[in-house]
Design a protein around this motif. Structure first.
Motif, short mmCIF file in Angstrom:
data_model
loop_
_atom_site.label_atom_id
_atom_site.label_comp_id
_atom_site.label_asym_id
_atom_site.label_seq_id
_atom_site.Cartn_x
_atom_site.Cartn_y
_atom_site.Cartn_z
N HIS A 125 0.83 -1.21 0.00
CA HIS A 125 0.00 0.00 0.00
C HIS A 125 0.86 1.25 0.00
O HIS A 125 1.86 1.35 0.71
N LYS A 126 0.48 2.17 -0.84
CA LYS A 126 1.13 3.48 -0.84
C LYS A 126 0.10 4.49 -1.34
O LYS A 126 -0.53 4.27 -2.38
N LEU A 127 -0.08 5.58 -0.61
CA LEU A 127 -1.03 6.62 -0.99
C LEU A 127 -0.25 7.87 -1.36
O LEU A 127 0.49 8.42 -0.54
N ILE A 128 -0.41 8.29 -2.61
CA ILE A 128 0.35 9.42 -3.15
C ILE A 128 -0.62 10.50 -3.60
O ILE A 128 -1.57 10.22 -4.33
N GLY A 129 -0.40 11.73 -3.15
CA GLY A 129 -1.22 12.85 -3.59
C GLY A 129 -0.42 13.74 -4.52
O GLY A 129 0.79 13.89 -4.37
N ILE A 130 -1.10 14.32 -5.51
CA ILE A 130 -0.42 15.22 -6.44
C ILE A 130 -1.24 16.49 -6.63
O ILE A 130 -2.42 16.44 -6.97
N ARG A 131 -0.61 17.62 -6.34
CA ARG A 131 -1.24 18.94 -6.46
C ARG A 131 -0.76 19.63 -7.74
O ARG A 131 0.38 19.44 -8.14
N GLY A 132 -1.62 20.47 -8.29
CA GLY A 132 -1.21 21.25 -9.45
C GLY A 132 -2.41 21.89 -10.12
O GLY A 132 -3.54 21.42 -9.97
N MET A 133 -2.16 22.96 -10.86
CA MET A 133 -3.21 23.65 -11.57
C MET A 133 -3.68 22.82 -12.77
O MET A 133 -2.99 21.89 -13.19
N GLU A 212 -5.26 12.91 -7.27
CA GLU A 212 -5.08 14.29 -7.69
C GLU A 212 -5.94 15.19 -6.80
O GLU A 212 -7.04 14.82 -6.41
N HIS A 213 -5.45 16.38 -6.50
CA HIS A 213 -6.14 17.33 -5.62
C HIS A 213 -6.41 16.71 -4.24
O HIS A 213 -7.56 16.61 -3.79
N ILE A 232 3.13 15.24 -3.98
CA ILE A 232 3.88 15.80 -5.10
C ILE A 232 3.21 17.08 -5.55
O ILE A 232 1.98 17.12 -5.72
N GLU A 233 3.98 18.14 -5.73
CA GLU A 233 3.47 19.41 -6.23
C GLU A 233 4.08 19.67 -7.61
O GLU A 233 5.31 19.62 -7.76
N LEU A 234 3.23 19.96 -8.58
CA LEU A 234 3.68 20.22 -9.94
C LEU A 234 3.21 21.61 -10.36
O LEU A 234 2.01 21.89 -10.33
N ARG A 235 4.16 22.47 -10.73
CA ARG A 235 3.86 23.85 -11.10
C ARG A 235 4.33 24.17 -12.51
O ARG A 235 5.28 23.55 -13.00
N VAL A 241 1.17 29.81 -7.54
CA VAL A 241 0.34 29.45 -6.39
C VAL A 241 -0.69 28.44 -6.85
O VAL A 241 -1.45 28.69 -7.80
N ILE A 242 -0.74 27.29 -6.20
CA ILE A 242 -1.72 26.26 -6.53
C ILE A 242 -3.01 26.59 -5.80
O ILE A 242 -3.07 26.60 -4.57
N THR A 243 -4.04 26.93 -6.56
CA THR A 243 -5.32 27.33 -5.97
C THR A 243 -6.45 26.58 -6.65
O THR A 243 -6.31 26.14 -7.80
N TYR A 244 -7.57 26.43 -5.95
CA TYR A 244 -8.71 25.72 -6.51
C TYR A 244 -9.86 26.66 -6.86
O TYR A 244 -10.95 26.21 -7.19
N GLU A 245 -9.59 27.96 -6.84
CA GLU A 245 -10.65 28.94 -7.10
C GLU A 245 -11.20 28.85 -8.51
O GLU A 245 -12.37 29.07 -8.76
N THR A 246 -10.33 28.53 -9.49
CA THR A 246 -10.76 28.52 -10.89
C THR A 246 -11.08 27.12 -11.40
O THR A 246 -11.51 26.97 -12.54
N VAL A 247 -10.89 26.11 -10.56
CA VAL A 247 -11.06 24.74 -11.04
C VAL A 247 -12.50 24.44 -11.41
O VAL A 247 -12.79 23.82 -12.43
#
Length: 262
Positions: A125-133, A212-213, A232-235, A241-247
């Motif tokens: 088991h491995k749980l991986i999160g990835i952030r990014g626009m 993701e997110h 993981i953060e991908l820019r 700035v990673i934001t969810y306002e426009t998603v």
């Protein structure tokens, strides 16, 4: 005795002609082989070494600390970040406060794919999160890393082609060698309780899950950021700035996408 790999990294103090040759000659005299060598940072060089016993490394270390032309920064059994640094010629950026968070830019997609592929190859088991626009390359990188790791990937929720929300899997899909991909926003905004029952089943499965997110995912579920093994953060660029306002407007407009549930 089987030979063992070591990672040796040094910072150049006095950059003079023949420095690398001197170090290579020293390794040769100690019967230590150089597997790979590369610059890993400005003014730093890293090497993967192969030695047949620990005493060779101890002798190497004692000699290196007498040299005024270099400063030894690492001499240890290689970690994943060390191997990737030598392979790609640069270190993965790691958050100083949150050690499980790793940062990448879009121009680093090759390094990111290689990093994730190595994680995907690990068992259990491995749980991986990835952030990014949106459209920064998150899903594409996950899929590419799955191919590199020879893993079959399954979208449990996604917006790659259209909104996909799965409520069940067929029997052979419950496989610990599969990689399960979820979009945290899709799962929390468009899914029903059957989907969440499936998510809970997968969380108990001894397999790799990529979300993701992850921030949106934990805000609307019983899971927390502590459940994640890696973030993981991908820019697009360093200061983005990673934001969810426009998603919502960009990805969840009813006129843009239909939804697909099964």
């Amino acid at each position: 005795m089987e030979k063992k790999e070591w990672y040796f990294e040094y910072e150049i103090q006095i950059n003079r002609p023949g420095l690398l040759g001197d170090i290579s000659s020293l390794l040769g005299m100690l019967s230590i082989n150089i597997v790979t060598i590369n610059g890993v940072d400005e003014g730093r060089r890293g090497m993967l070494l192969l030695a047949k016993d620990h005493r060779q490394i101890e002798r190497l270390e004692s000699i290196l600390y007498t040299m005024d032309t270099i400063k030894v920064t690492k001499l240890r059994e290689p970690k994943l970040r060390d191997r990737l640094a030598v392979r790609h010629g640069r270190y993965i950026q790691r958050d100083a406060d949150d050690r499980k968070t790793f940062r990448f830019e879009r121009e680093d997609l090759g390094l990111l794919v290689d990093f994730m592929a190595e994680l995907f190859k690990q068992e259990g088991h491995k749980l991986i999160g990835i952030r990014g626009m949106p459209r920064v390359g998150k899903t594409e990188s996950i899929v590419a890393a799955s191919v590199c790791a020879n893993k079959r990937w399954l979208f449990v929720s996604s917006t790659l082609l259209k909104q996909t929300v799965r409520n069940q899997l067929i029997e052979d899909e419950y496989n610990e060698n599969n990689l399960f991909i979820l979009d945290g926003i899709v799962s929390t905004r468009r899914a029903n309780e059957k989907h969440w029952q499936l998510v809970r089943e997968l969380m108990r499965l001894d397999a790799i899950k990529v979300i993701e997110h992850p921030d949106i995912f934990v805000q609307n579920s019983e899971y927390t950021m502590n459940d994640f093994d890696y973030i993981i953060e991908l820019r697009n660029e360093p200061n983005e700035v990673i934001t969810y306002e426009t998603v919502d407007n960009q990805f969840f407009g009813e006129s843009e996408f239909g939804s697909f549930e099964f």
